[in-house]
Design a protein around this motif. Structure first.
Motif, mmCIF file in Angstrom:
data_model
loop_
_atom_site.group_PDB
_atom_site.id
_atom_site.type_symbol
_atom_site.label_atom_id
_atom_site.label_comp_id
_atom_site.label_asym_id
_atom_site.label_seq_id
_atom_site.Cartn_x
_atom_site.Cartn_y
_atom_site.Cartn_z
ATOM 1 N N THR A 60 0.785 -1.200 -0.206
ATOM 2 C CA THR A 60 0.100 0.000 0.090
ATOM 3 C C THR A 60 0.988 1.243 -0.226
ATOM 4 O O THR A 60 0.467 2.214 -0.685
ATOM 5 C CB THR A 60 -0.802 -0.033 1.146
ATOM 6 O OG1 THR A 60 -1.815 -1.180 1.218
ATOM 7 C CG2 THR A 60 -1.818 1.431 1.310
ATOM 8 N N GLN A 61 1.844 1.297 0.763
ATOM 9 C CA GLN A 61 2.731 2.552 0.724
ATOM 10 C C GLN A 61 3.924 2.502 -0.094
ATOM 11 O O GLN A 61 4.404 3.375 -0.614
ATOM 12 C CB GLN A 61 3.539 2.325 2.387
ATOM 13 C CG GLN A 61 2.533 2.386 3.523
ATOM 14 C CD GLN A 61 3.447 2.193 4.758
ATOM 15 O OE1 GLN A 61 4.554 1.929 4.760
ATOM 16 N NE2 GLN A 61 2.485 2.486 5.964
ATOM 17 N N ALA A 62 4.195 1.424 -0.767
ATOM 18 C CA ALA A 62 5.115 1.644 -1.709
ATOM 19 C C ALA A 62 4.965 2.117 -3.103
ATOM 20 O O ALA A 62 3.638 2.126 -3.862
ATOM 21 C CB ALA A 62 5.514 0.089 -2.285
ATOM 22 N N ASP A 63 5.876 2.947 -3.678
ATOM 23 C CA ASP A 63 5.770 3.493 -5.041
ATOM 24 C C ASP A 63 6.370 2.271 -6.054
ATOM 25 O O ASP A 63 5.838 2.525 -7.157
ATOM 26 C CB ASP A 63 6.792 4.848 -5.079
ATOM 27 C CG ASP A 63 6.536 5.918 -4.264
ATOM 28 O OD1 ASP A 63 5.295 6.296 -4.056
ATOM 29 O OD2 ASP A 63 6.877 6.337 -3.215
ATOM 30 N N LEU A 64 6.982 1.544 -5.654
ATOM 31 C CA LEU A 64 7.496 0.399 -6.407
ATOM 32 C C LEU A 64 7.957 -0.739 -5.810
ATOM 33 O O LEU A 64 8.165 -0.760 -4.716
ATOM 34 C CB LEU A 64 9.188 0.922 -7.019
ATOM 35 C CG LEU A 64 9.876 -0.044 -7.565
ATOM 36 C CD1 LEU A 64 9.085 -0.527 -8.903
ATOM 37 C CD2 LEU A 64 11.238 0.252 -8.133
ATOM 38 N N VAL A 65 7.111 -1.915 -6.219
ATOM 39 C CA VAL A 65 7.274 -3.021 -5.515
ATOM 40 C C VAL A 65 7.893 -4.147 -6.425
ATOM 41 O O VAL A 65 7.720 -4.168 -7.596
ATOM 42 C CB VAL A 65 5.783 -3.637 -5.378
ATOM 43 C CG1 VAL A 65 5.736 -5.135 -4.860
ATOM 44 C CG2 VAL A 65 4.965 -2.784 -4.505
ATOM 45 N N ILE A 66 9.023 -4.906 -6.003
ATOM 46 C CA ILE A 66 9.635 -5.628 -6.669
ATOM 47 C C ILE A 66 9.241 -7.072 -6.186
ATOM 48 O O ILE A 66 9.473 -7.463 -5.095
ATOM 49 C CB ILE A 66 11.262 -5.478 -6.619
ATOM 50 C CG1 ILE A 66 11.546 -4.268 -6.755
ATOM 51 C CG2 ILE A 66 11.841 -6.557 -7.419
ATOM 52 C CD1 ILE A 66 11.473 -3.705 -8.186
ATOM 53 N N LEU A 107 4.702 -2.147 -10.138
ATOM 54 C CA LEU A 107 4.951 -3.472 -9.936
ATOM 55 C C LEU A 107 5.903 -4.066 -10.859
ATOM 56 O O LEU A 107 5.715 -3.972 -12.160
ATOM 57 C CB LEU A 107 3.593 -4.481 -10.046
ATOM 58 C CG LEU A 107 2.719 -3.888 -8.875
ATOM 59 C CD1 LEU A 107 1.325 -5.045 -9.246
ATOM 60 C CD2 LEU A 107 3.167 -3.915 -7.514
ATOM 61 N N ALA A 108 7.013 -4.570 -10.427
ATOM 62 C CA ALA A 108 8.162 -5.177 -11.212
ATOM 63 C C ALA A 108 8.429 -6.760 -10.920
ATOM 64 O O ALA A 108 8.702 -6.897 -9.770
ATOM 65 C CB ALA A 108 9.520 -4.364 -11.258
ATOM 66 N N ASP A 109 7.985 -7.621 -11.737
ATOM 67 C CA ASP A 109 7.685 -8.775 -11.511
ATOM 68 C C ASP A 109 8.922 -9.690 -12.067
ATOM 69 O O ASP A 109 8.764 -10.072 -13.234
ATOM 70 C CB ASP A 109 6.241 -9.636 -11.722
ATOM 71 C CG ASP A 109 5.899 -10.896 -11.185
ATOM 72 O OD1 ASP A 109 7.083 -11.533 -10.498
ATOM 73 O OD2 ASP A 109 4.934 -11.086 -11.109
#
Length: 371
Positions: free
Chosen positions: A230-236, A264-266
């Motif tokens: 929720t808080q992230a600008d970028l999730v890896i 989101l970077a998967d």
């Protein structure tokens, strides 16, 4: 043994299975080596360099598959390549079969012996042939995520490291393994506000000691994960279950809690992805948007930095390729149980348990294939 490497044909894939230096080693060990014309141009390796190393340059991939006992590649064989495989032929490459039923069915049908880089192990329980590409992909995920955060690319318009007087981006890294460590290193180096989530207390302790105050660690339970996303600008997404499909940790419902334009970077996309909304993309069209959240899900990220990636990969794959060529695949696997763990498909059977379980095949134990 006659060993060949074709030109990779996956979208924007510029790596090559064998460098000229690797060819030279194979030839020095008495093996005939074939390379498809232009296979190394993506890493600036010319056909003349391969010839000087002792390779025979052939005009088509068909000739590689027709004449060679072992085919050494980088990415999983595409449908046209799978159709050229034959019974008893050795395929040595990345496969990532669990999320790919069509590829698995074709390899089973071919009767080929398929050894996957990503499930070969080492004395410490690691995945040494996956590790260098995980290092590359982890580092690249931050570069790609930083670009995707730019407004022109659909993001929030945030600079990852911020500037004096303006807060940096918040980065959540899910998974503290090789990918997660390298992603966190890059993000911390750029000045981002980094949190790493993992379920292994020992991993969290190691990461905490390594980063000290430069990055935070959180135990990965549902509440902590939801809060960080929720808080992230970028999730890896950096989660890996060896050989199996990645768990879907970030649900579509969670996207609605994120700020529009977050990314989101998967990196787990080769194993099906760890976000519910993930689907594989290419370097030609790397991102798409779901519920105002930018998704970066390129399935061959290291291909963009092909020269670095190819040499890093050959450093770890060549010793095994030589072992297979010198001894034959069966004796090589008998003498090295870590290489044997790479055997995923043999003679019409699925020999890797996680793949058989995920895709509904009867599992033939590797030990039975080696008898």
């Amino acid at each position: 043994m006659r060993v060949g490497t074709p030109k990779e044909i996956k979208n924007h894939e510029y790596r090559v299975g064998l460098t000229p230096e690797s060819v030279r080693e194979l030839v020095a060990n008495g093996h005939e080596t074939l390379v498809e014309q232009g296979a190394g141009l993506g890493i600036s390796a010319t056909d003349d360099e391969y010839r000087e190393a002792g390779a025979e340059i052939v005009g088509t991939a068909e000739e590689i598959f027709e004449r060679c006992d072992m085919v050494v590649k980088v990415k999983e064989p595409q449908a046209v390549e799978r159709a050229m495989l034959r019974e008893g032929q050795i395929l040595f490459t990345y496969l990532h079969l669990a999320p790919d039923p069509e590829q698995t069915a074709d390899l089973v049908k071919s009767g080929a012996t398929c050894i996957a880089y990503e499930t070969v192990t080492d004395d410490n329980g690691g995945l040494p042939l996956l590790k260098p590409m995980s290092q590359v992909a982890g580092r690249m995920s931050i570069q790609a995520g930083a670009t995707a955060l730019e407004k022109a690319h659909g993001g929030r318009g945030i600079l990852l490291g911020g500037v004096p007087g303006v807060s940096p981006a918040k980065v959540a890294v899910i998974g503290g393994g090789v990918v997660g460590l390298n992603a966190a290193q890059m993000a911390v180096g750029l000045g981002a506000d980094v949190t790493i989530l993992d379920r292994n207390p020992e991993v969290l302790e190691e990461l905490g000691n390594y980063f000290e105050a430069r990055a935070k660690t959180r135990f990965s339970n549902q509440a902590n994960l939801a809060e960080c996303v929720t808080q992230a600008d970028l999730v890896i997404g950096a989660v890996l279950i060896p050989g199996a499909s990645a768990p879907k940790l970030v649900t579509r419902e969670m996207l609605s809690t994120m700020n529009p334009g977050s990314v989101l970077a998967d990196v787990a996309i080769d194993q099906g992805g760890c976000f519910e909304t993930s689907k594989a993309t290419t370097h030609a069209e790397p991102t798409y948007v779901v519920d105002e959240i930018v998704h970066y899900c390129v399935a061959n990220m290291p291909g963009a930095v092909c020269r670095t990636s190819t040499y890093a990969l050959n450093n770890v794959t060549l010793p095994h390729a030589l072992n297979i060529a010198n001894k034959g695949w069966k004796e090589a696997c008998r003498s090295n149980p870590h290489l044997a763990e790479g055997l995923n498909v043999w003679n019409g059977h699925v020999t890797y348990e996680a793949v058989a379980r995920d895709l509904g095949y009867a599992h033939m134990p590797i030990a039975d294939a080696l008898k």
